[in-house]
Design a protein around this motif. Sequence first.
Motif, PDB file in Angstrom:
ATOM      1  N   VAL A  85      -8.599  -9.625  16.337  1.00  0.00           N
ATOM      2  CA  VAL A  85      -9.488  -9.952  15.220  1.00  0.00           C
ATOM      3  C   VAL A  85      -9.491  -8.752  14.273  1.00  0.00           C
ATOM      4  O   VAL A  85      -9.289  -7.610  14.699  1.00  0.00           O
ATOM      5  N   ARG A  86      -9.676  -9.037  13.029  1.00  0.00           N
ATOM      6  CA  ARG A  86      -9.689  -7.958  12.038  1.00  0.00           C
ATOM      7  C   ARG A  86     -11.059  -7.272  12.021  1.00  0.00           C
ATOM      8  O   ARG A  86     -12.095  -7.909  12.213  1.00  0.00           O
ATOM      9  N   GLY A  87     -11.047  -5.950  11.802  1.00  0.00           N
ATOM     10  CA  GLY A  87     -12.292  -5.206  11.702  1.00  0.00           C
ATOM     11  C   GLY A  87     -13.036  -5.552  10.428  1.00  0.00           C
ATOM     12  O   GLY A  87     -12.461  -6.059   9.468  1.00  0.00           O
ATOM     13  N   GLU A  88     -14.338  -5.279  10.413  1.00  0.00           N
ATOM     14  CA  GLU A  88     -15.157  -5.649   9.257  1.00  0.00           C
ATOM     15  C   GLU A  88     -15.813  -4.463   8.574  1.00  0.00           C
ATOM     16  O   GLU A  88     -16.515  -4.637   7.582  1.00  0.00           O
ATOM     17  N   ASP A  89     -15.609  -3.250   9.096  1.00  0.00           N
ATOM     18  CA  ASP A  89     -16.207  -2.069   8.484  1.00  0.00           C
ATOM     19  C   ASP A  89     -15.398  -1.625   7.269  1.00  0.00           C
ATOM     20  O   ASP A  89     -14.169  -1.788   7.225  1.00  0.00           O
ATOM     21  N   PRO A 142       2.257  -9.164  10.932  1.00  0.00           N
ATOM     22  CA  PRO A 142       3.488  -9.951  11.080  1.00  0.00           C
ATOM     23  C   PRO A 142       4.279  -9.529  12.316  1.00  0.00           C
ATOM     24  O   PRO A 142       4.081  -8.428  12.844  1.00  0.00           O
ATOM     25  N   PRO A 143       5.175 -10.374  12.784  1.00  0.00           N
ATOM     26  CA  PRO A 143       5.941 -10.079  14.007  1.00  0.00           C
ATOM     27  C   PRO A 143       6.680  -8.747  13.964  1.00  0.00           C
ATOM     28  O   PRO A 143       6.725  -8.037  14.965  1.00  0.00           O
ATOM     29  N   GLU A 144       7.256  -8.406  12.803  1.00  0.00           N
ATOM     30  CA  GLU A 144       8.029  -7.159  12.751  1.00  0.00           C
ATOM     31  C   GLU A 144       7.159  -5.931  12.969  1.00  0.00           C
ATOM     32  O   GLU A 144       7.603  -4.929  13.528  1.00  0.00           O
ATOM     33  N   CYS A 149      -7.419  -9.498   0.130  1.00  0.00           N
ATOM     34  CA  CYS A 149      -6.460 -10.200   0.979  1.00  0.00           C
ATOM     35  C   CYS A 149      -6.773 -10.005   2.464  1.00  0.00           C
ATOM     36  O   CYS A 149      -6.288 -10.757   3.307  1.00  0.00           O
ATOM     37  N   TRP A 150      -7.588  -8.996   2.791  1.00  0.00           N
ATOM     38  CA  TRP A 150      -7.989  -8.796   4.192  1.00  0.00           C
ATOM     39  C   TRP A 150      -8.677 -10.046   4.741  1.00  0.00           C
ATOM     40  O   TRP A 150      -8.563 -10.378   5.921  1.00  0.00           O
ATOM     41  N   TRP A 151      -9.413 -10.748   3.870  1.00  0.00           N
ATOM     42  CA  TRP A 151     -10.085 -11.982   4.282  1.00  0.00           C
ATOM     43  C   TRP A 151      -9.296 -13.226   3.863  1.00  0.00           C
ATOM     44  O   TRP A 151      -9.405 -14.271   4.487  1.00  0.00           O
ATOM     45  N   GLU A 152      -8.534 -13.089   2.805  1.00  0.00           N
ATOM     46  CA  GLU A 152      -7.849 -14.258   2.265  1.00  0.00           C
ATOM     47  C   GLU A 152      -6.632 -14.669   3.083  1.00  0.00           C
ATOM     48  O   GLU A 152      -6.317 -15.856   3.215  1.00  0.00           O
ATOM     49  N   LEU A 153      -5.916 -13.694   3.609  1.00  0.00           N
ATOM     50  CA  LEU A 153      -4.660 -13.978   4.306  1.00  0.00           C
ATOM     51  C   LEU A 153      -4.892 -14.260   5.785  1.00  0.00           C
ATOM     52  O   LEU A 153      -5.810 -13.696   6.404  1.00  0.00           O
ATOM     53  N   PRO A 154      -4.054 -15.085   6.385  1.00  0.00           N
ATOM     54  CA  PRO A 154      -4.148 -15.304   7.841  1.00  0.00           C
ATOM     55  C   PRO A 154      -3.766 -14.035   8.582  1.00  0.00           C
ATOM     56  O   PRO A 154      -3.017 -13.194   8.072  1.00  0.00           O
TER      57      PRO A 154
END
Length: 949
Positions: A568-572, A552-554, A541-546
């Motif tokens: 941006v999300r990390g890739e390691d 999330p805002p909370e 889900c790290w790649w699947e989800l936006p």
Amino acid sequence: MSAMCGLLLHGARSCTSSRRCHGTGSGEVNGQPAENGSGNALYRDSVLLPKTEFPMKLTGQKLLDRELQIQQECGFADLYSWQRERKAKNKFCLHDGPPYANGDPHVGHALNKILKDIRNRFEMLRGRQVHYIPGWDCHGLPIELKALGDLGTSGLSPLQIRQKAREFAEGAIARQKAAFQRWGVMADWDQCYYTFDGTYEAAQLKVFQEMHSKGLIYQDYKPVFWSPSSGTALAEAELEYNPEHVSRAVYATFPLVTLPPKIASQKVNVSVLVWTTQPWTIPANQAVCYMPNAQYSVVKRADNSEKFLVATERTASILFLHLFPLLGSLLEGGICKHPTIPDKQVPLLPANHVTMVKGTGLVHTAPAHGMEDYSVASQFKLPVECMVDEDGTFNELAGPELQKLSVMTEGNDKGIKTWKRGKNTGCNALLKEEQCVHSYPYDWRTKQPVVIRPSKQWFINTESLKDKAKEALQKVRVLPESARSSLLTMLDRRTYWCISRQRSWGVLIPVFYHKESGEALINKYTVSHIAQLFKEKGSDCWWELPIETLLPPEVLKKVKAGAASDYVRGEDVLDIWFDSGASWAAVLEAESDSRADVYVEGKDQIGGWFQSSLLTSVAVRNKAPYKSLVVHGFAVSEKGEKMSKSVGNVVDPDVVINGGKPAYGADVLRWWVAESNVFSDVQIGPSALIYLLATFISPHQGVFKVTDAYSEFDAGRVIRVLQAFITRELSSFYFSIIKDRLYCDAEDSLGRRSCQTVLEEILDGVTRSIAPILPHMAEEVYLHAPGHDKEETLFKSGWIKSSSVWRRPGLEEAVEGACAIRDSFLSSIPGKNAARYDLTVAIEPGLLFELMESLQEEPTSTTSQLAELMMAARVNLATKMPRDLDPEALLNHGTFLINLEGGVIREESAYSIAVTPTSAARCPRCRRYTANSADCLCPRCQSIVSQAH
């Protein structure tokens, strides 16, 4: 002899019904073959020879079919669940170190899994509730590479790579699991743990989050072991050291431009001489280090006027002429000219890591390419400039001539040639070159050399955990104890642990980076949220989800960050040793103690799983995850060599069981594990297996005192105790003396039924004792053995049940005394048949005489227990030798020390024996020399035959 001798002779109870003995008889009576003569034929049906339906030997497919049938009939698949559901006062937890899901099962797996299963089955038989959850280590580069094969990663998304890797791992797990079940390993095979499971990953991230919150996990730019062949950073545990690695070592010159005062006063031009096995690192040099307390010398070459500074201790190996000495501390303030970069100067600096083992006692220091070098740079604020890219080639900082060349091959060659000519500096930077064979780190997966280069990675500060880990380890029992020092040494060597990897197949490090500043966003709120997503959906889900779902805002509100689109999300991914090292959190936390009784793995895990488990557990819980550690050796060939497909010495456990000539079955494989000294490397091969098959014990055997051996993971000692008991107490002694009573006494006689009871107890004890090692054979024996419900299985019926009723005060001493007399008797007639002799035993009145009287009440007897023990025709027991003793009698004398009530009563008694050929005739039924004439039955047999008619 032990107190069991009393059980062997008397029995404390009799069987509730008379039945024929289940034994291995072959038509012998009193050690002599039954004859077909007319006289003997009359009594053949009255002799109770042993009978059994137990198959004495199965081979080939019949053996394999029988093992599978036993697994089915005896509920091997349901045994683990059954024992987990029963009530038990005590528990036993063996935490399974996850094997790597990257190939077929091999003998290393067999050694490990069977060793664990032997202990688990023993603990279950003892009545403990066993906790054993098998697991698999599913991430990492080897699986990724094998899954992709020739495709490589080109053009594939991370999710596509992960899907292929998962499929490959699942296939390997299925094959390994099937093999472990075939070997008879007891477990709930439907409830295993897998490091790619979302629930497991969530537990792992919880450990990560707690360590990060304590400041133990941090991001930094510093040297790490880097594998150009894998394209990722490596931890110490992922290295193999090749002791035969060959490097081009050089002596490099650093001209002193600012002389230390002692040298300046001599008014000489001097160059500092350093030695390095990695010439490619010279362009990255930032200093030269010396040992402050060592003695140094200024020396001169014999063939010209060049002068150099070297350690006095090392001058002999370089063959220079001495000029004058000085102490290392006097080198402070010296500055050198860089040997390859014009106009660059580097300082002389003191350092603790300088040694005099090799080289010149002056160490070339490149902070970007050495761990100790980096420590010096941190202390003295030196720059850390990396001249090597991720693919192992020089970058633009090394200059156009070296750029894009591999630092380990052509780049190293080009550099050495250039520096020898003195290009760029105007002088010869290299004084000498030589080949050096030394130990060098290799990537354990690709078998290619690694380099040390700086990289921005995530680290665990193991330096701050080290003391706590050592303290926790002191409370852990280690088998063998010698492994403890290796564990401590490994902890000392690790000052930090690089836990980030530049791959796609693994558990993602839950970190986000700001698009503009590059600042990392990671805290307990973000990690906890990601852990929950992983638990529900898995780490894909790290790649699947936006990113708006990942942040999330909370969550952003709690961390006072901007919008999710700013990141941006990390890739390691996390190091697989962190994956498996957190298994205690995923598997053991549900247990009351949350610690395993024992971890059992090979010696390669001293720097691997044992250590990563210890460090993570100590970091989070301040305690080790295990109470005991068992460190076993590797499976090697019969010649002691590491197994290799290319060499052709690999032993496939499937071939051992199913496809060998002969097919040995699972129990022989288990016997190999049990019989081996598992604390050293364990040899296996065709001749070893043939030997094992030849010495494979029969089911009709006995055992005592095996509990301690099983508890020490010493199944080999169990086997030795069994074999000694079988050879000495049973085969050579008890089975010989009971044949007459068992075969020729009346079927319902108390003596014979008592003997059957003892045999039943022995068979039961031996079967249970060997059951953890040979579960298939033990269950088959139990199926044929009397005394239990037909549907009951051995493993559901418990451990050996000892009873004090078998012990009778003085009986053990009586039997031991009789055996001493028996030895004297047999030594008087070497090679002769004891049944042809009468024995007279003379003992002065006293304790020994009273003990012998307990075995024979009458002065003379052919049927007493004393006569049975001696296997003589007749035994006469007296307080002194008779006056009318046959002058041809063989005389012997001896003494026996009686020790009763723990040494309270001690008495040494003398005895004498006289041996004479018997005058009695051989009975045509029992074959003993107890008849009045050759055509007449002895009184005992006459009574039995007459009652039958």
